[in-house]
Design a protein around this motif. Structure first.
Motif, mmCIF file in Angstrom:
data_model
loop_
_atom_site.group_PDB
_atom_site.id
_atom_site.type_symbol
_atom_site.label_atom_id
_atom_site.label_comp_id
_atom_site.label_asym_id
_atom_site.label_seq_id
_atom_site.Cartn_x
_atom_site.Cartn_y
_atom_site.Cartn_z
ATOM 1 N N CYS A 3 0.860 -1.187 0.000
ATOM 2 C CA CYS A 3 0.000 0.000 0.000
ATOM 3 C C CYS A 3 0.900 1.242 0.000
ATOM 4 O O CYS A 3 1.818 1.344 0.805
ATOM 5 C CB CYS A 3 -0.878 0.000 1.243
ATOM 6 N N CYS A 6 0.373 3.106 3.673
ATOM 7 C CA CYS A 6 0.837 2.545 4.947
ATOM 8 C C CYS A 6 1.831 1.402 4.763
ATOM 9 O O CYS A 6 2.286 0.830 5.746
ATOM 10 C CB CYS A 6 -0.367 2.077 5.771
ATOM 11 N N HIS A 8 1.362 -1.518 3.903
ATOM 12 C CA HIS A 8 0.811 -2.846 4.172
ATOM 13 C C HIS A 8 0.910 -3.703 2.906
ATOM 14 O O HIS A 8 0.795 -3.191 1.806
ATOM 15 C CB HIS A 8 -0.659 -2.701 4.611
ATOM 16 N N CYS A 31 -6.588 -1.062 0.293
ATOM 17 C CA CYS A 31 -5.690 -1.622 1.303
ATOM 18 C C CYS A 31 -6.518 -2.270 2.406
ATOM 19 O O CYS A 31 -7.485 -1.691 2.908
ATOM 20 C CB CYS A 31 -4.812 -0.503 1.883
ATOM 21 N N CYS A 34 -5.375 0.020 5.926
ATOM 22 C CA CYS A 34 -5.802 1.394 6.169
ATOM 23 C C CYS A 34 -7.023 1.795 5.336
ATOM 24 O O CYS A 34 -7.596 2.857 5.532
ATOM 25 C CB CYS A 34 -4.651 2.381 5.933
HETATM 26 ZN ZN LIG Z 1 -2.717 0.977 3.597
#
Ligand SMILES: [Zn+2]
Length: 175
Positions: A3, A6, A8, A31, A34
């Protein structure tokens, strides 16, 4: 891919559609951490067949390095070169071939380079096409004069989807 907000590692695809007449796929993702949304673009790898017969992935950087010298002391900046390389890639992808001879890459550079700067074009063409005499230059210059570049006659390369393929990441749009 991670992502962009963030970092991720997981996201889910919420929309998927072909773009550029099927030469790429764009996926809208969300995501799972987030909840931010972003888009990715997927294109086939474009391979260049070198003179030796070996293949390597197409590289915009190589295109830029190939013309940089011809553009020395000309009013051409890095953005111009980046755009030129993008146009070369688009022209090559538009052929629909997955593998392209290195020679064709050189050919694909000529037209956008001419539009960018005619002196740089002449320098590049003189090396690329092996100009060996003043007559070769005169012939090319005569051609340049006889066929003034018409910007509008070129394939339109506007700010459409293809422009954003390279970063593989599109600015998030508000859903
Ligand atoms: Zn994210």
């Amino acid at each position: 891919m991670n992502c962009p907000f963030c970092r991720h590692e997981e996201s889910r695809v919420i929309d998927s559609r072909p773009t550029d007449e099927g030469s790429s796929i764009r996926r809208r993702r969300e995501c799972t951490n987030c909840g931010s949304r972003f888009s990715t673009a997927e294109t086939a790898v474009l391979s260049i067949i070198k003179r030796s017969g070996a293949t390597e992935p197409f590289s915009r950087e190589k295109v830029i390095n190939g013309v940089r010298k011809a553009c020395q002391n000309r009013p051409v900046d890095d953005d111009d070169l980046a755009l030129l390389a993008q146009r070369v890639e688009e022209a090559l992808r538009a052929t629909g071939q997955a593998e392209i001879e290195a020679q064709e890459v050189g050919m694909a550079i000529l037209s956008p380079l001419r539009e960018l700067d005619e002196v740089a074009y002449l320098r590049y063409a003189s090396v690329y096409r092996n100009f060996s005499s003043l007559e070769d230059f005169e012939g090319e210059i005569a051609l340049l004069r006889a066929l003034p570049f018409e910007k509008n006659s070129e394939v339109q390369l506007s700010n459409k989807d293809s422009q954003v393929v390279s970063p593989q990441l599109l600015a998030p749009k508000t859903p």
